[in-house]
Scaffold this active site. Structure first.
Site, PDB file in Angstrom:
ATOM      1  N   ASP A 268      36.280  39.007  34.428  1.00 14.19           N
ATOM      2  CA  ASP A 268      36.706  39.340  35.777  1.00 14.19           C
ATOM      3  C   ASP A 268      35.939  40.622  36.146  1.00 14.19           C
ATOM      4  O   ASP A 268      35.237  41.210  35.314  1.00 14.19           O
ATOM      5  CB  ASP A 268      38.228  39.534  35.860  1.00 14.19           C
ATOM      6  CG  ASP A 268      38.725  39.389  37.306  1.00 14.19           C
ATOM      7  OD1 ASP A 268      37.905  39.532  38.240  1.00 14.19           O
ATOM      8  OD2 ASP A 268      39.930  39.151  37.515  1.00 14.19           O
TER       9      ASP A 268
HETATM   10  C1  NOJ Z   1      39.067  40.242  40.792  1.00 12.87           C
HETATM   11  C2  NOJ Z   1      40.052  39.125  40.788  1.00 12.87           C
HETATM   12  O1  NOJ Z   1      40.996  39.319  39.754  1.00 12.87           O
HETATM   13  C3  NOJ Z   1      39.426  37.749  40.622  1.00 12.87           C
HETATM   14  O2  NOJ Z   1      40.416  36.788  40.791  1.00 12.87           O
HETATM   15  C4  NOJ Z   1      38.301  37.583  41.589  1.00 12.87           C
HETATM   16  O3  NOJ Z   1      37.785  36.282  41.488  1.00 12.87           O
HETATM   17  C5  NOJ Z   1      37.250  38.630  41.277  1.00 12.87           C
HETATM   18  N1  NOJ Z   1      37.826  39.958  41.449  1.00 12.87           N
HETATM   19  C6  NOJ Z   1      36.012  38.508  42.157  1.00 12.87           C
HETATM   20  O4  NOJ Z   1      36.268  38.952  43.426  1.00 12.87           O
END
Ligand code: NOJ
Length: 739
Positions: A268
């Site tokens: 993530d």
């Molecule tokens: C953080 C989030 O937890 C995730 O779900 C998301 O896809 C990513 N950022 C990218 O924006």
């Protein structure tokens, strides 16, 4: 016959090997030409909207494998040209984006989609979404989120499909199929256990025993992998003390070795570099080492691989073969998406989904709304020539707010609000519009007075309340689940007029609206319904559509009950009815005189509304549930019993309507304590008024199995098995049953 079967089997096997080897050969060949630096570049995912110049230089140098948050075919192609035409090997980029519940055209938030209990509809919505996103250059969507959630304080409850593993698995798999049928890769997230964050606070620690992890949290990931999910995203949280990006048990033992998945594993946003603030690693270099050892394959925006991997290889701490494994996954995803043959997207003739969406977007929004109460005021009698309808509340006419969380590309101008939908009908009713409050946190009292004045002139009040979009989603956690701002006061004032108030709640989570439910004549819980929320709600409120949504999550009465979920354990001291509540305890009461059962002093253990609940404009009558044993091999050492469970359902009212038949099971005793009930199947069926249907479910030992655990000294072992035990089943309209 046998021989010909064998021959065709061998032929198929050869064919599949040949196919596989074409892919493998391509990847092997490319990999053999890549320098270590180029390989590490592929493992780097960047958002070039930050420090654009610097990041574009990295693309030109072959130091980026994927970009995200770049939109528009032209822009994606521009960056793609840098990768394909200016780098030594011309390896294309893959463009990713948070495509969560629609692209320009927005469907209800995933929690609302969960409330449809209609995977076919959800799959079609995902397909249309993919068509729209693909034409903007997006080849990889960061969804579905399949984190099973028991805590509505957690803002990301909006992004998943609720509290049940089976419902979440079914919906997650539907999204994967929908996207990938169109050629957009899905990314199932967040692996794993993210939703169990302590206190419902985002990014927080989670403690989940291995058996519960496997019974509740992992099945939707497994289902998505089985549906072919091409990628998986690590979660931010530390699970049992180990953050997912550095967790070899999750990423290698389970994902690779047990599930045999070859999906790409991406971190993530900075979840690798987060190992330092987590307190797992002393510095980012150590974080890179922990992540590569746990086979986190692509680093989203964390720069730990680009900064430290080469050094770690030269120091002999990381083998180049480890890096090759990761790069292989990345190249595989690109190969399967056809990027090596077609790296660019057409810039003209963008796909226009608006005609198809108008119908589908309305249908999904209709099926996502749950009717929680109706004293008969709904459907509105719009044929009544003098009906004066007050449309009020902070969410009656908010094009942006009705879209909900995670709508980076959502086109607000396309939204049709409830007010617009009512106004567009040339009907006999009169509309009065007085919002009362201008946004959900608004605390001003003057608007409320105006709304009350208008209510006095109306025959019925439609109060559109709830939460603005920004109050749910990532990092939007709450400790108070009441209606924000002065909305509760507004409801008090509206109810005091004596006019029937229909409350339509647009929110990203269950809210504690017990008092308002009592005050209202009817309650329709619409979540955030997306672009077509207005027409969908118009149809439902006027009876052009019949409510068929069912709650995908338990609604608590008060925050103190959380976590509250239907498939809980009974405890050795189940609460008895009625428990003695706080004001009933005699003064000076001796300690043991009020009984020792599992309950709270302020509120009974029942929820405000149970999982699976939802009303219709018609009524359904369920026949007795019959159970037939269809395989029963008592000699076998493992349980091989399957059951055929059936019930007749009759539409006993006046509307043709959908009903969601839900099959619950309970295992009476076992190797470990089992939940009081568990959803083992569901079917959404259409029943014309007066008609009956027999619904049937086949329940296999696999469906009834669960994870067992044995400790041998310090070593614990888990295994999946079905006990030889007695099971009870019931087909019911919701989970409020005892088994
Ligand atoms: C953080 C989030 O937890 C995730 O779900 C998301 O896809 C990513 N950022 C990218 O924006």
């Amino acid at each position: 016959m046998k021989k010909s079967l064998l021959l065709s089997f061998c032929f198929l096997l050869l064919l599949s090997c040949a196919k596989k080897s074409a892919e493998d050969q391509f990847i092997d060949n490319l990999l053999s030409q890549m320098t270590l630096e180029e390989k590490i570049g592929q493992m780097n995912q960047l958002d070039p909207s930050w420090n654009a110049e610097e990041k574009e230089a990295l693309i030109r140098e072959g130091k980026v494998g994927s970009i995200f948050n770049v939109v528009g075919a032209k822009e994606v192609n521009r960056l793609q040209r840098m990768a394909v035409e200016e780098t030594r090997l011309g390896i294309p980029l893959v463009a990713a984006r948070d495509v969560i519940h629609g692209y320009h055209h927005i469907y209800p938030i995933p929690l609302g989609q969960g409330a449809t209990w209609n995977p076919d509809l959800v799959e079609r919505a995902a397909q249309l979404t993919a068509q729209e996103a693909l034409s903007d250059g997006i080849r990889w969507a960061f969804s579905p989120m399949v984190d099973v959630a028991h805590d509505p304080r957690w803002g990301r409850v909006a992004e998943g499909y609720g509290e049940d593993p089976l419902l979440t698995s079914t919906m997650g798999a539907a999204v994967v199929k929908g996207y990938q049928a169109e050629g957009m890769a899905a990314c199932v997230k967040h692996f794993a256990g993210y939703s169990a964050s302590e206190g419902g606070r985002d990014y927080n620690t989670t403690w989940i025993p291995e058996t519960q992890l496997r019974d509740i949290y992992l099945p939707p990931f497994k289902a998505a992998i089985e549906a072919g999910a091409m990628s998986v995203m690590c979660s931010f949280n530390a699970l049992n003390g180990l953050p997912s990006s550095a967790n070899p048990h999750l990423n290698i033992d389970i994902l690779r070795n047990e599930w045999k998945s070859d999906a790409l594993l991406v971190s993530d946003w900075g979840s690798g570099s987060d190992l330092v603030p987590h307190g797992l690693c002393a510095d980012k270099k150590e974080a890179a080492l922990r992540c590569i050892n746990a086979r986190m394959e692509m680093d989203m925006q964390g720069n730990i691989y680009t900064d430290y991997l080469a050094e770690l290889v030269s120091e002999g701490k990381v083998k180049e073969s480890q890096i090759d494994e990761c790069v292989r996954s990345i190249l595989r995803l690109k190969y399967r998406l056809g990027l090596f043959d077609n790296p660019y997207v057409p810039e003209e003739n963008q796909t226009d989904i608006s005609a198809a969406f108008a119908e589908l977007g309305t249908k999904v929004a209709e099926e996502s709304a749950v009717l929680l109460k109706n004293n008969g005021v709904l459907p509105l009698n719009i044929k009544h020539s003098t009906l004066n309808i007050l449309i009020t509340g902070p969410l009656a006419h908010q094009k942006k707010e009705q879209l909900g969380t995670w709508v980076f590309d959502g086109d607000t101008s396309l939204s049709v609000t409830p007010l617009m939908a009512f106004n567009s009908q040339h009907s006999t009713f009169n509309i009065i519009f007085e919002p009362g409050l201008t946004y959900s946190r608004d605390k001003s009292k003057t608007g409320i007075q105006k709304a009350v004045k208008a209510a006095k002139k109306a025959d019925v009040v439609l109060f559109f309340c709830g939460e603005e979009a920004i109050l749910s989603g990532e990092a939007r956690c709450r400790t108070d689940l009441n209606l924000p701002g002065a909305q509760s006061e507004m409801m008090d004032a509206l109810a005091a007029t004596g006019k029937p108030v229909v409350m339509i709640v647009m929110a990203g989570r269950p809210l504690t609206i017990g008092k308002q439910v009592e005050q209202a004549a009817a309650v329709l819980y619409a979540f955030h319904g997306g672009t077509m929320a207005g027409p969908a709600l118009y149809n439902l409120l006027t009876g052009m559509a019949v409510p068929s949504g069912r709650l995908p999550i338990t609604f608590p009465k008060m925050v103190g009950q959380i976590p509250l979920y239907y498939n809980r354990h009974n405890t050795g001291r189940p609460s008895y009815d009625p428990p003695m509540l706080i004001d009933e305890i005699p003064i000076g009461c001796p300690q043991f005189s009020i009984g020792q059962s599992s309950y709270w002093l302020e509120t009974p253990t029942e929820p405000l509304f149970p999982f699976g609940f939802g009303l219709s404009y018609t009524t359904f009558e369920y026949g007795e549930t019959t159970i037939d044993t269809i395989v029963n091999d008592q000699q076998s050492s493992i349980n091989r019993t399957s059951y055929l469970v059936q019930s007749s359902i009759k539409n006993t009212g006046n509307y043709d309507a959908y009903e969601v038949a839900q099959l619950y099971a309970h295992q009476l005793s076992g190797d470990l304590v089992r939940p009081i009930k568990e959803l083992k199947g569901f079917q959404k069926i259409f029943l014309p008024a007066g008609e009956s249907r027999l619904v049937s479910f086949t329940v296999t030992p696999e469906d009834l199995g669960y994870w067992h655990e044995k400790h041998d000294g310090l070593v614990s072992q888990v295994w999946f098995a079905t006990d030889k035990a007695e099971f009870k089943f019931k087909i019911a309209p919701n989970s409020d049953i005892s088994l």
